[in-house]
Design a protein around this motif. Structure first.
Motif, PDB file in Angstrom:
ATOM      1  N   PHE A  23       4.106  -8.426 -11.016  1.00 10.74           N
ATOM      2  CA  PHE A  23       3.123  -7.347 -10.965  1.00 10.74           C
ATOM      3  C   PHE A  23       3.814  -5.994 -11.123  1.00 10.74           C
ATOM      4  CE2 PHE A  23      -0.168 -10.083  -8.869  1.00 10.74           C
ATOM      5  CZ  PHE A  23      -1.229  -9.711  -9.674  1.00 10.74           C
ATOM      6  N   LYS A  24       4.908  -5.820 -10.425  1.00 10.42           N
ATOM      7  CA  LYS A  24       5.642  -4.557 -10.501  1.00 10.42           C
ATOM      8  C   LYS A  24       6.170  -4.314 -11.908  1.00 10.42           C
ATOM      9  CE  LYS A  24       9.263  -1.892  -8.160  1.00 10.42           C
ATOM     10  NZ  LYS A  24      10.323  -1.924  -7.112  1.00 10.42           N
ATOM     11  N   GLN A  25       6.622  -5.368 -12.573  1.00 12.27           N
ATOM     12  CA  GLN A  25       7.138  -5.254 -13.926  1.00 12.27           C
ATOM     13  C   GLN A  25       6.053  -4.817 -14.904  1.00 12.27           C
ATOM     14  OE1 GLN A  25       9.996  -5.211 -15.261  1.00 12.27           O
ATOM     15  NE2 GLN A  25       9.563  -5.514 -17.438  1.00 12.27           N
ATOM     16  N   SER A  26       4.799  -5.152 -14.611  1.00 13.29           N
ATOM     17  CA  SER A  26       3.698  -4.788 -15.506  1.00 13.29           C
ATOM     18  C   SER A  26       3.424  -3.286 -15.508  1.00 13.29           C
ATOM     19  CB  SER A  26       2.417  -5.524 -15.090  1.00 13.29           C
ATOM     20  OG  SER A  26       1.840  -4.946 -13.930  1.00 13.29           O
ATOM     21  N   HIS A  27       3.794  -2.607 -14.435  1.00 11.43           N
ATOM     22  CA  HIS A  27       3.530  -1.164 -14.284  1.00 11.43           C
ATOM     23  C   HIS A  27       2.037  -0.846 -14.387  1.00 11.43           C
ATOM     24  CE1 HIS A  27       7.799  -0.146 -14.293  1.00 11.43           C
ATOM     25  NE2 HIS A  27       7.939  -0.959 -15.321  1.00 11.43           N
ATOM     26  N   LEU A  28       1.216  -1.811 -13.976  1.00 14.22           N
ATOM     27  CA  LEU A  28      -0.228  -1.588 -13.922  1.00 14.22           C
ATOM     28  C   LEU A  28      -0.746  -1.620 -12.488  1.00 14.22           C
ATOM     29  CD1 LEU A  28      -1.621  -3.639 -16.955  1.00 14.22           C
ATOM     30  CD2 LEU A  28      -1.413  -1.158 -16.736  1.00 14.22           C
ATOM     31  N   GLY A  29       0.172  -1.732 -11.532  1.00 15.87           N
ATOM     32  CA  GLY A  29      -0.226  -1.747 -10.136  1.00 15.87           C
ATOM     33  C   GLY A  29      -0.035  -3.102  -9.487  1.00 15.87           C
ATOM     34  N   ASN A  30       0.294  -3.070  -8.203  1.00 16.57           N
ATOM     35  CA  ASN A  30       0.476  -4.277  -7.402  1.00 16.57           C
ATOM     36  C   ASN A  30      -0.720  -4.489  -6.474  1.00 16.57           C
ATOM     37  OD1 ASN A  30       3.508  -3.493  -8.001  1.00 16.57           O
ATOM     38  ND2 ASN A  30       3.526  -5.600  -7.272  1.00 16.57           N
ATOM     39  N   ASP A  31      -0.668  -5.574  -5.707  1.00 15.12           N
ATOM     40  CA  ASP A  31      -1.614  -5.701  -4.607  1.00 15.12           C
ATOM     41  C   ASP A  31      -1.428  -4.495  -3.692  1.00 15.12           C
ATOM     42  OD1 ASP A  31       0.045  -6.853  -1.966  1.00 15.12           O
ATOM     43  OD2 ASP A  31       0.968  -7.292  -3.913  1.00 15.12           O
ATOM     44  N   SER A  32      -2.457  -4.127  -2.969  1.00 16.12           N
ATOM     45  CA  SER A  32      -2.487  -2.829  -2.290  1.00 16.12           C
ATOM     46  C   SER A  32      -1.372  -2.646  -1.268  1.00 16.12           C
ATOM     47  CB  SER A  32      -3.845  -2.623  -1.625  1.00 16.12           C
ATOM     48  OG  SER A  32      -4.131  -3.673  -0.733  1.00 16.12           O
ATOM     49  N   ILE A  33      -1.079  -3.661  -0.455  1.00 19.85           N
ATOM     50  CA  ILE A  33      -0.051  -3.478   0.579  1.00 19.85           C
ATOM     51  C   ILE A  33       1.334  -3.408  -0.044  1.00 19.85           C
ATOM     52  CG2 ILE A  33       0.106  -5.954   1.046  1.00 19.85           C
ATOM     53  CD1 ILE A  33       0.636  -2.972   3.496  1.00 19.85           C
ATOM     54  N   SER A  34       1.587  -4.182  -1.098  1.00 20.62           N
ATOM     55  CA  SER A  34       2.885  -4.108  -1.768  1.00 20.62           C
ATOM     56  C   SER A  34       3.057  -2.751  -2.441  1.00 20.62           C
ATOM     57  CB  SER A  34       3.028  -5.229  -2.804  1.00 20.62           C
ATOM     58  OG  SER A  34       3.018  -6.490  -2.192  1.00 20.62           O
ATOM     59  N   ALA A  35       1.980  -2.263  -3.070  1.00 25.83           N
ATOM     60  CA  ALA A  35       2.040  -0.956  -3.715  1.00 25.83           C
ATOM     61  C   ALA A  35       2.323   0.134  -2.688  1.00 25.83           C
ATOM     62  CB  ALA A  35       0.726  -0.671  -4.440  1.00 25.83           C
ATOM     63  N   LEU A  36       1.685   0.045  -1.522  1.00 24.30           N
ATOM     64  CA  LEU A  36       1.906   1.034  -0.474  1.00 24.30           C
ATOM     65  C   LEU A  36       3.335   0.977   0.033  1.00 24.30           C
ATOM     66  CD1 LEU A  36       0.932   3.181   1.504  1.00 24.30           C
ATOM     67  CD2 LEU A  36       0.090   1.325   2.980  1.00 24.30           C
ATOM     68  N   ASN A  37       3.852  -0.218   0.261  1.00 29.42           N
ATOM     69  CA  ASN A  37       5.227  -0.352   0.724  1.00 29.42           C
ATOM     70  C   ASN A  37       6.228   0.170  -0.304  1.00 29.42           C
ATOM     71  OD1 ASN A  37       5.189  -1.382   3.386  1.00 29.42           O
ATOM     72  ND2 ASN A  37       4.650  -3.420   2.634  1.00 29.42           N
ATOM     73  N   MET A  38       5.955  -0.095  -1.571  1.00 23.55           N
ATOM     74  CA  MET A  38       6.844   0.406  -2.626  1.00 23.55           C
ATOM     75  C   MET A  38       6.872   1.929  -2.639  1.00 23.55           C
ATOM     76  SD  MET A  38       5.908  -2.260  -5.717  1.00 23.55           S
ATOM     77  CE  MET A  38       6.148  -4.027  -5.481  1.00 23.55           C
ATOM     78  N   ARG A  39       5.696   2.544  -2.490  1.00 26.22           N
ATOM     79  CA  ARG A  39       5.641   4.006  -2.486  1.00 26.22           C
ATOM     80  C   ARG A  39       6.317   4.584  -1.256  1.00 26.22           C
ATOM     81  NH1 ARG A  39       6.605   8.269  -5.146  1.00 26.22           N
ATOM     82  NH2 ARG A  39       5.365  10.098  -4.578  1.00 26.22           N
ATOM     83  N   LEU A  40       6.098   3.987  -0.094  1.00 21.39           N
ATOM     84  CA  LEU A  40       6.746   4.466   1.118  1.00 21.39           C
ATOM     85  C   LEU A  40       8.264   4.336   1.017  1.00 21.39           C
ATOM     86  CD1 LEU A  40       4.346   3.019   3.848  1.00 21.39           C
ATOM     87  CD2 LEU A  40       4.683   5.436   3.261  1.00 21.39           C
ATOM     88  N   ALA A  41       8.728   3.238   0.427  1.00 20.49           N
ATOM     89  CA  ALA A  41      10.173   3.051   0.246  1.00 20.49           C
ATOM     90  C   ALA A  41      10.747   4.141  -0.659  1.00 20.49           C
ATOM     91  CB  ALA A  41      10.452   1.669  -0.348  1.00 20.49           C
TER      92      ALA A  41
END
Length: 213
Positions: free
Chosen positions: A31-49
């Motif tokens: 999902f991350k490789q697609s650069h179209l967005g992840n599931d919501s909690i993974s996307a949030l964790n990625m941004r916080l990181a």
């Protein structure tokens, strides 16, 4: 999903749970490789990181400690071995898969290529989630939030899950993170494919069918 109290965990279920978590990590990396967005909690964790300048693995553990406190206090019946394997290991597994994938393929050059990654991500993540859930050895800390809301309110599980996912997606977006087509596809497509893999693969491989809550 509920923790079975009638059958002791078997080696087959434990291995299935671990393999399922690893496969989920691979799916989220896709999902991350697609650069179209992840599931919501993974996307949030990625941004916080990114904002905190720490690894995704560390951020994932930190977030899950917070969620686990709620699970421990209000939903101990959902805690099992899988709770800890998922809560501690997921972020590191995602990074383990994503870094070599990104290095080998580079950013997707077009929308069709991005959609190919998303399709692969949905199928892989759904298979992993099916194995993990069918093993019935504990609920991930984030997944408990929607179950806890269902248990302590009059709302149905679906509505509670939509609320937690939407809240995390909104928070990610407000923090400048990526919330896109992949996030929507993940939200609406994972469930049916998980159900598909439950009967086709997981219940047969694990020789086990969890009790329904």
């Amino acid at each position: 999903m509920s923790i079975s109290t009638t059958q002791k965990p078997t080696t087959r279920r434990i291995v299935g749970m671990v393999v399922g978590i690893v496969i989920i990590g691979l799916g989220i990396a896709l999902f991350k490789q697609s650069h179209l967005g992840n599931d919501s909690i993974s996307a949030l964790n990625m941004r916080l990181a990114e904002l905190l300048g720490i690894s995704l693995g560390v951020q994932n553990v930190a977030t899950n400690i917070l969620f686990f406190a709620l699970e421990f206090w209000f939903g101990r019946k959902y805690i099992g071995l899988g709770t800890f394997v998922n809560g501690i290991g997921m972020g590191f597994i995602i990074t383990f898969f994503y870094d070599p994938i990104a290095a080998a393929f580079g950013p997707a050059a077009s929308l069709p290529e991005q959609l190919v990654w998303v399709v692969l991500a949905v199928l892989v993540t759904a298979l992993g989630a099916s194995l993990y859930q069918t093993a019935d050895l504990g609920i991930a800390p984030y997944d408990y939030l929607s179950l806890g809301l269902r248990d302590y309110t009059h709302f149905q599980y679906f509505g509670c899950r939509v609320f937690t996912d939407a809240f995390c997606a909104l928070l990610c977006w407000l923090l400048g993170g990526l919330v896109g087509l992949g996030t929507l596809i993940c939200a609406f497509c994972l469930g049916p494919f998980i159900q598909f893999f439950n009967g086709l693969v997981s219940e047969r491989v694990l020789q086990y069918k969890p009790e329904k809550a």
